[in-house]
Write a protein that holds these residues in place. Structure first.
Motif, mmCIF file in Angstrom:
data_model
loop_
_atom_site.group_PDB
_atom_site.id
_atom_site.type_symbol
_atom_site.label_atom_id
_atom_site.label_comp_id
_atom_site.label_asym_id
_atom_site.label_seq_id
_atom_site.Cartn_x
_atom_site.Cartn_y
_atom_site.Cartn_z
ATOM 1 N N SER A 24 -32.380 -25.182 -27.980
ATOM 2 C CA SER A 24 -33.482 -25.783 -28.548
ATOM 3 C C SER A 24 -34.869 -24.863 -28.333
ATOM 4 C CB SER A 24 -33.714 -27.343 -28.090
ATOM 5 O OG SER A 24 -34.315 -26.888 -26.629
ATOM 6 N N SER A 25 -34.900 -24.046 -27.284
ATOM 7 C CA SER A 25 -36.146 -23.345 -27.089
ATOM 8 C C SER A 25 -35.661 -21.935 -26.635
ATOM 9 C CB SER A 25 -37.158 -23.855 -26.587
ATOM 10 O OG SER A 25 -38.170 -23.268 -26.467
ATOM 11 N N PRO A 26 -35.046 -20.920 -27.086
ATOM 12 C CA PRO A 26 -34.525 -19.828 -26.721
ATOM 13 C C PRO A 26 -35.602 -19.179 -26.229
ATOM 14 C CG PRO A 26 -33.960 -19.769 -28.972
ATOM 15 C CD PRO A 26 -34.549 -21.109 -28.537
ATOM 16 N N GLY A 27 -35.468 -18.588 -24.863
ATOM 17 C CA GLY A 27 -36.570 -17.798 -24.168
ATOM 18 C C GLY A 27 -37.876 -18.639 -23.758
ATOM 19 N N GLY A 28 -37.855 -19.776 -24.082
ATOM 20 C CA GLY A 28 -38.978 -20.678 -23.648
ATOM 21 C C GLY A 28 -39.079 -20.912 -22.395
ATOM 22 N N THR A 87 -31.107 -20.771 -20.983
ATOM 23 C CA THR A 87 -31.704 -20.031 -22.016
ATOM 24 C C THR A 87 -32.991 -19.762 -21.815
ATOM 25 O OG1 THR A 87 -32.077 -22.089 -23.268
ATOM 26 C CG2 THR A 87 -29.998 -20.760 -23.843
ATOM 27 N N ARG A 88 -33.619 -20.277 -20.675
ATOM 28 C CA ARG A 88 -35.257 -20.346 -20.510
ATOM 29 C C ARG A 88 -35.519 -19.066 -19.514
ATOM 30 N NH1 ARG A 88 -36.907 -25.294 -22.577
ATOM 31 N NH2 ARG A 88 -35.468 -26.039 -23.923
ATOM 32 N N VAL A 90 -33.044 -12.630 -20.859
ATOM 33 C CA VAL A 90 -34.309 -13.339 -20.923
ATOM 34 C C VAL A 90 -34.606 -13.806 -19.626
ATOM 35 C CG1 VAL A 90 -34.836 -15.302 -21.964
ATOM 36 C CG2 VAL A 90 -33.831 -13.800 -23.271
ATOM 37 N N ARG A 91 -33.601 -14.301 -18.621
ATOM 38 C CA ARG A 91 -33.694 -14.863 -17.547
ATOM 39 C C ARG A 91 -34.304 -13.981 -16.316
ATOM 40 N NH1 ARG A 91 -28.784 -16.789 -18.960
ATOM 41 N NH2 ARG A 91 -27.899 -15.267 -17.808
ATOM 42 N N MET A 92 -35.705 -14.487 -15.868
ATOM 43 C CA MET A 92 -36.213 -13.531 -14.768
ATOM 44 C C MET A 92 -35.285 -13.744 -13.448
ATOM 45 S SD MET A 92 -39.512 -15.938 -13.889
ATOM 46 C CE MET A 92 -40.093 -14.624 -12.501
ATOM 47 N N GLY A 93 -35.197 -12.689 -12.502
ATOM 48 C CA GLY A 93 -34.469 -12.909 -11.227
ATOM 49 C C GLY A 93 -35.249 -13.751 -10.253
ATOM 50 N N ILE A 94 -34.740 -13.864 -9.232
ATOM 51 C CA ILE A 94 -35.064 -14.890 -8.035
ATOM 52 C C ILE A 94 -36.263 -13.938 -7.466
ATOM 53 C CG2 ILE A 94 -33.706 -13.765 -6.377
ATOM 54 C CD1 ILE A 94 -34.738 -17.618 -6.945
ATOM 55 N N ASP A 95 -37.501 -14.509 -7.014
ATOM 56 C CA ASP A 95 -38.549 -14.163 -6.373
ATOM 57 C C ASP A 95 -38.292 -13.730 -5.057
ATOM 58 O OD1 ASP A 95 -40.030 -16.775 -4.845
ATOM 59 O OD2 ASP A 95 -38.624 -17.101 -6.378
#
Length: 654
Positions: free
Chosen positions: A237-241, A291-292, A508-513
């Motif tokens: 519904s919101s790819p990359g959101g 997808t976020r 798209v997904r960021m890694g763990i901090d």
């Protein structure tokens, strides 16, 4: 003498004699219901004439009659509050016109000025308006009567129905119960009988209570089940959101999207019997979440990837054993204060999408007055699939502390299980999971997942069981409370879609901090730091499992057995056989056993885990308990509660 009923009288009049007397009787019978307005008109004229004889020209009488006229009109308006707006207005106008004419006639005379003309023209008009209303109400009257009969059948005879609103596949009827004659609770109890009376499923009739009244609300009837048609997952519904945007996971029975916003839901209980569609609902949520751009997922899956395995590559950390779930819980406990401190240092009262970006805003800096440029912190989703297995291996209260503190740390728990009963999960933990996604359940279990007010409004997941997969109720902050009792259905989905999402949105997904990762490594050690390698190693081991134990790999089967050595005991009946280590050696063996547990990834241990060790070395579990306490004082172990200890990773491993 017994009187015949009106239907019999009407039949006799139709088929009786056609004499003048019979015709006159029939006409009189038909005219009687229309006579009251005309009799009222005559009464008004007589009242005006008598009042004029008594009070002609009296100023005091004029004041009194005027006040009486206003009071009578107001009383009519008040008395008609339960009637329709048209009837209420018609009654008030009639009373106001009649009382005004009487006042003028009493003071000036019925024939003074235009009063006589007003009487002769206005009186018949008002009387005829009521006659016409009665004629036009013939069909409505039948409906009113049938409504009253229906309400009497279901035990709501004292309830008044308002104007019906008809929408596509939805009928809304306002209701009001006479003061002191009942409450909204009586309406909720009557919903199953009302559904039976109108021949719809029980879940198709709902009671929307007026929050400002104990006796008013709306009945909502959905005559056709629009959820029977399967709707496949339409794609992100919101790819990359941001994860702060709603996840669209299905549809309501009126076509509106079923939306879940995790930061608002905080923590989610997913409940449903086997076959109710719980797994597909999980795939829908994960397909949307993965997808976020700003979320990291920790997943505990005791089913070892049977249903959610395609999501494993997209998750930061996956465990599939009770021991792994236990250490993941401990890691979450450690990560929460670390994340809270980072957010506080960067002036965030709670997690928001900006916290996941590089910190280039001086207002959100850990360095006073200047932008610090620190990497962002993603939202953390801790998902515990088939959590009953985890709770049996740990404790029914293990999630309580996490659930109570994780919100301010930008973390959500998802606890999925078949029954959230008090035997499986503590009431404190269940109360700390404010949101629920409830699929079909046993009728006795609905109260474990849904609030009582939702059940009173007509929600009934027990009517579905596993006969309607995907049907569910969503109760969560950020969702209109009117929708909490509205049935919905999650999208049909499959593992192929989940696999595609995991691969297509990897960039798209960021890694763990580093803060969260450091807290997890400080608790789980190499079970976390080597999580990817461990998964690969496990797969390789399964493909080529050794045929002999590692400790026996170098034994030469042709070699002679060794001679007895000093310290070996001769087996005697009633005495222990074999070499028993001295206390110092025993402590070294125990330390080595702890190292072995750490190497295999079992980071939470207790005396029961040393049963085999005790049997091999001739020591008791109480002795082991004392040595574990010593290891705790030395810093090798940390208290995990419930008589268990968490291994503190060696610095070399961390």
């Amino acid at each position: 003498m017994a009187q015949s009923n009106p239907a019999q009288q009407h039949e006799s009049q139709l088929h009786g004699s056609t004499s003048a007397k019979g015709v006159g009787g029939y006409l009189l019978h038909r005219a009687k219901p229309h006579l009251p307005p005309w009799l009222g008109m005559a009464g008004v004229g007589m009242a005006g004439a008598l009042g004029n004889w008594r009070w002609e020209g009296s100023a005091a009488a004029g004041v009194g009659l005027t006040l009486a006229s206003v009071a009578l009109t107001g009383a009519t308006w008040w008395a008609g509050r339960a009637a329709s707006s048209q009837r209420r207005l018609h009654s008030a106008i009639t009373v106001a016109a009649g009382s005004a004419w009487v006042t003028g006639a009493c003071l000036a005379g019925p024939a003074a000025g235009a009063l006589d003309d007003l009487y002769l023209m206005g009186g018949p008009v008002l009387a005829l308006s009521w006659n016409i209303r009665m004629l036009l109400r013939t069909s409505d009257g039948a409906g009113e009567s049938s409504d009253k009969g229906l309400l009497e059948k279901v035990g709501l005879a004292r309830m008044q129905l308002g104007q019906v609103r008809v929408e596509p596949n939805r009928v809304t009827v306002p209701y009001a119960i006479e003061g002191g004659e009942g409450t909204n609770d009586d309406v909720s109890k009557a919903l199953p009988r009302l559904a039976s009376a109108v021949d719809v499923p029980t879940s198709a009739v709902r009671n929307r209570r007026d929050p400002d009244s104990a006796a008013r609300g709306e009945l909502v009837i959905v005559p056709r089940d629009m959820l029977k048609e399967v709707i496949w997952y339409p794609g992100p519904s919101s790819p990359g959101g941001s994860i702060a945007e709603p996840l669209v996971i299905g549809v309501y029975d009126d076509g509106r999207p079923l939306q879940l916003t995790l930061p608002q839901a905080i923590h989610l209980l997913v409940m449903g019997v086997t076959g109710a569609g719980k797994t597909e609902g999980a795939i829908d949520v994960l397909c949307e979440a993965l997808t976020r751009r700003d979320v990291a997922v920790w997943l505990s899956d005791p089913k070892r990837g049977q249903d959610l395995g395609e999501a494993f590559p997209a998750c930061d950390w996956v465990v599939d054993t009770p021991a792994g779930a236990e250490i993941m819980i401990e890691a979450l406990k450690a990560a929460i204060p670390a994340r809270q401190k980072w957010l506080g240092d960067h002036a965030y009262r709670s997690w928001e999408p900006a916290a996941a970006e590089q910190q280039n805003d001086p207002a959100h800096s850990c360095q006073q007055g200047t932008a610090c440029g620190c990497p962002g912190m993603p939202y953390l989703l801790g998902w515990f699939e088939e959590a009953a297995n985890t709770l049996r291996a740990t404790d029914d209260d293990v999630f309580t502390g996490i659930a109570q503190e994780a919100r301010s740390a930008g973390a959500s728990l998802v606890v999925s299980m078949q029954r959230a009963s008090g035997y499986q999960i503590s009431t404190d933990t269940r109360a700390s999971l404010p949101s629920s996604l409830c699929f079909g359940v046993d009728e006795r279990d609905a109260g474990f997942a849904l609030p009582s007010e939702v059940l009173d409004a007509g929600a009934n997941p027990g009517a579905w069981g596993n006969k309607r997969p995907g049907y569910c109720y969503l109760c969560s902050a950020g969702v209109d409370e009117d929708l909490w009792s509205t049935p919905s259905r999650t999208f049909r989905n499959d593992p192929v879609t989940l696999e595609w999402v995991a691969a297509a949105f990897e960039s798209v997904r960021m890694g763990i901090d580093a803060v969260t990762a450091g807290a997890a490594a400080g608790v789980a050690g190499q079970l976390y730091t080597n999580r990817t390698a461990a998964e690969t190693q496990e797969d390789d081991t399964m493909d080529a499992e050794p045929l002999i134990d590692a400790e026996d790999a170098n034994i030469d089967p042709e070699r002679e057995l060794p001679e007895d050595e000093q310290g070996d005991d001769t087996p005697i009946f009633g005495q222990d056989a074999g070499h028993k280590p001295d206390p110092a050696e025993a402590r070294q063996l125990l330390a080595a056993a702890i190292d072995e547990f750490e190497a295999t990834g079992q980071m939470v241990i207790g005396p029961k885990d040393f049963t085999d060790w005790c049997d091999r070395n001739g020591y008791s579990r109480p002795w082991v308990s004392e040595r574990l306490k010593e290891a705790y004082l030395e810093g090798r172990l940390a208290d995990a509660g419930r008589g268990r200890w968490r291994i503190v990773p060696q610095m070399s491993h961390a």
